[in-house]
Structure formats: structure tokens, C-alpha cells
Enzyme design. Structure first.
Site, PDB file in Angstrom:
ATOM      1  N   LEU A 193     -10.904  10.313   2.707  1.00 53.40           N
ATOM      2  CA  LEU A 193     -10.419   8.930   2.698  1.00 53.40           C
ATOM      3  C   LEU A 193     -11.028   8.096   3.810  1.00 53.40           C
ATOM      4  O   LEU A 193     -11.268   6.903   3.637  1.00 53.40           O
ATOM      5  CB  LEU A 193      -8.887   8.907   2.826  1.00 53.40           C
ATOM      6  N   ARG A 252     -12.429   8.107   8.360  1.00 49.03           N
ATOM      7  CA  ARG A 252     -12.628   8.795   9.625  1.00 49.03           C
ATOM      8  C   ARG A 252     -12.124   7.915  10.749  1.00 49.03           C
ATOM      9  O   ARG A 252     -12.359   6.700  10.769  1.00 49.03           O
ATOM     10  CB  ARG A 252     -14.114   9.091   9.827  1.00 49.03           C
ATOM     11  N   GLY A 267     -10.987   7.840  15.233  1.00 50.23           N
ATOM     12  CA  GLY A 267     -11.555   8.229  16.511  1.00 50.23           C
ATOM     13  C   GLY A 267     -11.333   9.687  16.841  1.00 50.23           C
ATOM     14  O   GLY A 267     -12.074  10.263  17.638  1.00 50.23           O
ATOM     15  N   GLY A 296     -10.186  12.175  14.222  1.00 47.94           N
ATOM     16  CA  GLY A 296     -10.272  13.123  13.123  1.00 47.94           C
ATOM     17  C   GLY A 296     -10.638  12.469  11.813  1.00 47.94           C
ATOM     18  O   GLY A 296     -10.962  11.288  11.751  1.00 47.94           O
ATOM     19  N   VAL A 349      -9.509  11.901   7.702  1.00 47.20           N
ATOM     20  CA  VAL A 349      -8.348  11.809   6.826  1.00 47.20           C
ATOM     21  C   VAL A 349      -8.784  12.167   5.402  1.00 47.20           C
ATOM     22  O   VAL A 349      -9.759  11.612   4.896  1.00 47.20           O
ATOM     23  CB  VAL A 349      -7.738  10.399   6.862  1.00 47.20           C
ATOM     24  N   LYS A 401      -4.642  14.548   7.922  1.00 51.12           N
ATOM     25  CA  LYS A 401      -5.575  14.244   9.002  1.00 51.12           C
ATOM     26  C   LYS A 401      -5.847  15.507   9.806  1.00 51.12           C
ATOM     27  O   LYS A 401      -4.917  16.189  10.242  1.00 51.12           O
ATOM     28  CB  LYS A 401      -4.994  13.163   9.915  1.00 51.12           C
ATOM     29  N   ASP A 459      -3.740   0.575  19.714  1.00 49.98           N
ATOM     30  CA  ASP A 459      -4.914   0.452  18.837  1.00 49.98           C
ATOM     31  C   ASP A 459      -4.577  -0.395  17.626  1.00 49.98           C
ATOM     32  O   ASP A 459      -4.891  -0.038  16.495  1.00 49.98           O
ATOM     33  CB  ASP A 459      -5.395   1.835  18.413  1.00 49.98           C
TER      34      ASP A 459
END
Length: 490
Positions: free
Chosen positions: A20, A22, A24, A26, A28, A43, A137
């Protein structure tokens, strides 16, 4: 193992079906949980960071932080842990697209729609801040939109508890620079004001289609955020009311103490700005222009048929490209119509009795008059028989025959469901009966039966409230939501 190499493989109980996005920390995946028979967003920590204690701690903290938040606009966490030396987090699979994809396609949003999205993200952040967590974030990539723009906040991978030890290395910037508050560049104390700044940046971008301080280098972005004021959004987009200029100016204040006291205060100020009204410094007093009406705003515009994100976009998505109907979060609850007056009840009994007595008295008077007239005629055989006339008084409104109500058959739970109490059943083993009864009571309280609407019900088992989308399915109403809960109301 590369992320694409895992597609089609088995990871513990999960069958990995697709990549699905990427982030910072990992990758998904869209995966299928074979134990619980459901599709999830899975994840996994990046392979090159698996042995880094700092990144491992961030990953575990994402799980703990998001899992204990029961706010409907935070993507629910199903499970987390470690399998074969790899850290994982199992999240709800959300149908929709992220806000970044919407902005890339549409450029900017109508102010009403922008504020509606910000309000939902503000509610999620308020719950996190109340629990001592700062997201750090906030950006369009981490805001998912389902149908009818139901917003979810995702990726607490760098969430920071105010009591935790700083996990960033000296000189390392976490998050997207365009949305970072000035204090983050100096490794200053992280606080909810950091998320308020970032959420204001997202609001600015939704209104204008660009970030407040565009820059091509990190150093230029830092200088612009610290030294320059953001332009007025009304000057960039003429459809934006000028009251938003004040909202943006305060939300992007360089000093954290000068920003709004909370994310919900920012959202409330943005809602007022839609009417070109400005809140005072404490976001409590409203200063309205006399020529601006203060009528209720219409629900946000819904944009159907959303497209998938561009191929070059690689941020976490947690969604399926197929749009599915979702709760109409902004539709107001329908008003329950007043019950029509009942006819033939206790109030009509005295009138009926009075009318019956009047008929009997008139009949007796007529019969007496007949006897008197017969006696005075002297038995004249030529006089024809006299038939007494009886006059019946009919009360207005009772002339029409009363209708007999037709008995209705009470619907029952569908096959396979477990009945908890009269009128309610559960459709999954992970749904509790106390929560099902709470869903039933809230659905019946908020409007007529047999209508689709979204409710928020409190679970006495978990102590949290959950959003449930209720839709008629034949003779029952199926309510879905929460942590994969399924409740039947009939």
C-alpha cells in the site's frame, strides 16, 4: 527481504496481498488475517532499521499510542508485536484516499470542505494531546478520507509523549519540513502547539493548494518559517474569506504560546471564518460583520469518484483504491416527526357517552309524544299509524368508521446472528452484547427506524465511544464500525 518480495507470502497469521505504501519507518501492506478472517493494513519495520533500538522504540510507541486512543478519527489498532524478529502493527483497512492525493488532483478545496476535514483531524489530535501524546508528523499524507470525507489520522510512528526521553538524534529532523514548527529546528521542547502549527499548515494548503513557505532546500524552509510571515490565503485564493487570514496568522505564530490553545480552538476559529467572522485572542468572543448572516452552514460538498494517488507517490496510504459507501458523518440527525393525535382514546369517551345519552332521551321523548297523540285522537281508525322519528347526534370527527390497526410482525435477527435482548443482536463474536444494546438505544434515540445514519455509541466494556454506520438491510438495520463490530437492530 524487499517489500515487494513479501507479496504473496505468509507472515505469521497474515497473508500479504499487496503493497500500500512506505513510511519513514516501515512498509504498509494490504494483508488478510487468517485467524480473524478480515482484511487489515499491516505495517512492518524496514529491514535496515530492524536492529536499530531507536527505531524499534518508535515503532512500539506508535502501537501503544494509537491503540489506547478510542477517538473515531484515529485509525484503530488491532494488534502489534514481533514475529520472526520483525516488528509489526495490525491496523484497520480503510477504504478511501489520503488528503495529499486529493490536493494533487483538485489543487485546493472549497473552504467549507477544508474546514470540515480540519475539524475531524483536530478532534483526533485533541484526544492524543489529552493522553499526553504529540503526533509531530501532521501532513496531508497522514490524513485519510473515506466516502463523505470521513477523516482518519494515521501514522503515530514518531508520536512523542511529553514525559518520554527525546528519541531524535542531535541534528536529525523528524517529519516533513514544510509542516514543522520553528521550535523543532532548534530541538526545543515538543508540545501540542507543534501539532497546532502543522495542522494550520494543512489548513492553509487545503485553502490555497500550496504550503505556507514553499522552498527547495531545508535551509530555505527553515529561514522562511522562522523569519517570514505566511501570505494571506485570501490573497492567493479569492474564494477564501478574509477572516481566514487571522486564523492562519495566529496558528503559524513563531512563538508556541501565541498560537491557539488547542487544535479544537483552531477548528472553531476556522468554522467562524467561513462566515467571515473572527474570534478574539482566546477564541471565545465572536466579532461578526453586520452584513454577514449567521445561518447554519450546509454540509460539506462531497466529491464522488475519487481517483487513486499518482504512481510516484510512496507515502503510507492504508486504503483500498475502491471507494465504498461510508458513514454520512456531516448529515444532521433527522428530526423525529410528532406523533399524530390518537382518536378514540380517553379524551373522546365523555363525548361518546354524552351523545349516546342524548339519543336515548330523544327516543323516549318521541315515544311519549306518540302515546299522547294516539290517546287524543279517540281511536279514529282513519288516522294512520304514527312512526316516531329518532334524531341521532353525531359528533364531528366520529362520522368516519374507525380503522382497525393492522398488527405487524416483529422482525427477528438474521441467520447466524446472536440475539442479545429484544430488538438487538450481534453479528460477530468480538462484538459484546452491552455495546450492542448501547448501539440499539442510540439508534432509536437519534431518529426514526429504517433510516440510514451514523451514530456514536458508548461501550461499557471498553469505556470508549465508537462511530457506527447504520444501514437498512431488509427487515433489520445493520450497524457497522467500532473495532469491526456488527450490530443488528430490528
Amino acid at each position: 527481504m524487499a517489500e515487494t518480495d513479501r507479496v504473496g507470502s505468509q507472515f505469521g497469521p497474515y497473508r500479504i496481498d499487496d503493497v500500500l505504501g512506505r513510511g519513514g519507518m516501515g512498509v504498509v501492506y494490504r494483508a488478510f488475517d487468517t485467524e480473524r478472517d478480515r482484511v487489515v493494513a499491516l505495517k512492518l519495520l524496514n529491514a535496515d532499521l530492524a536492529n536499530d533500538p531507536t527505531y524499534q522504540e518508535r515503532f512500539r510507541r506508535e502501537s501503544r499510542a494509537a491503540a489506547r486512543l478510542g477517538e473515531p478519527h484515529v485509525v484503530p489498532i488491532h494488534d502489534w508485536g514481533e514475529i520472526d524478529g520483525v516488528l509489526f502493527i495490525d491496523m484497520r483497512f480503510v477504504d478511501g484516499e489520503n488528503l495529499r492525493a486529493v490536493l494533487r488532483r483538485d489543487g485546493s478545496l472549497a473552504p467549507t470542505r477544508a474546514v470540515a476535514i480540519i475539524e475531524q483531524v483536530a478532534a483526533a489530535l485533541e484526544a492524543a494531546h489529552h493522553d499526553g501524546l504529540v503526533h509531530r508528523d501532521i501532513k496531508p499524507e497522514n490524513i485519510l478520507l473515506g466516502a463523505n470525507d470521513f477523516a482518519y489520522l494515521v501514522d503515530f510512528g514518531i508520536a512523542h509523549a511529553e514525559t518520554d526521553t527525546q528519541l531524535t538524534q542531535v541534528g536529525t529532523a523528524i517529519g516533513s519540513v514544510a509542516y514543522m514548527a520553528p521550535e523543532l529546528f532548534d530541538s526545543d521542547t515538543v508540545s501540542p502547539a507543534t501539532d497546532i502549527y502543522a495542522l494550520t499548515c494543512v489548513l492553509f494548503e487545503c485553502l490555497t493548494g500550496r504550503v505556507p513557505h514553499p522552498a527547495t532546500t531545508i535551509s530555505a524552509a527553515v529561514k522562511a518559517a522562522v523569519l517570514n510571515d505566511a501570505p494571506n490565503p485570501s490573497a492567493i485564493n479569492g474564494e477564501v474569506p478574509q477572516a481566514f487570514d487571522v486564523v492562519i496568522r495566529r496558528g503559524l505564530a513563531t512563538e508556541p504560546a501565541q498560537r491557539y490553545p488547542s487544535t479544537t480552538a483552531l477548528a472553531e476559529a476556522a468554522r467562524l471564518a467561513l462566515r467571515d467572522e473572527v474570534a478574539d485572542a482566546d477564541a471565545t468572543t465572536v466579532i461578526a460583520r453586520p452584513d454577514v448572516p449567521t445561518t447554519m452552514l450546509a454540509p460539506p460538498t462531497i466529491v464522488p469518484g475519487a481517483a487513486d494517488p499518482p504512481a510516484e507517490y510512496a507515502a503510507p496510504q492504508y486504503f483500498s483504491p475502491t471507494r465504498q459507501p461510508a458513514p454520512q458523518y456531516y448529515a444532521p440527525y433527522p428530526t423525529i416527526p410528532p406523533e399524530p393525535p390518537r382518536r378514540g382514546g380517553r379524551g373522546a369517551l365523555p363525548v361518546v357517552l354524552g351523545a349516546a345519552i342524548a339519543v336515548v332521551l330523544l327516543a323516549l321523548v318521541g315515544l311519549g309524544a306518540y302515546w299522547l297523540l294516539s290517546g287524543s285522537s279517540g281511536g279514529d281508525s282513519t288516522a294512520g299509524p304514527t312512526t316516531p322519528t329518532v334524531t341521532q347526534t353525531i359528533t364531528p370527527g366520529d362520522a368516519a368508521p374507525q380503522s382497525t390497526p393492522t398488527a405487524t410482525t416483529q422482525a427477528g435477527p438474521p441467520p447466524g446472528a446472536t440475539e442479545c435482548a429484544p430488538g438487538v443482536a450481534i453479528g460477530t463474536s468480538i462484538t459484546s452484547c452491552p455495546f450492542a444494546q448501547a448501539v440499539r438505544d442510540e439508534y432509536l434515540r437519534t431518529g426514526p427506524t429504517g433510516q440510514a445514519r451514523t451514530i456514536v455509541a458508548y461501550s461499557p466494556v471498553t469505556g470508549s465511544s465508537y462511530s457506527m454506520a447504520c444501514t437498512p438491510e431488509g427487515s433489520v438495520v445493520a450497524c457497522r464500525g467500532g473495532n469491526d463490530a456488527l450490530v443488528y437492530v430490528y
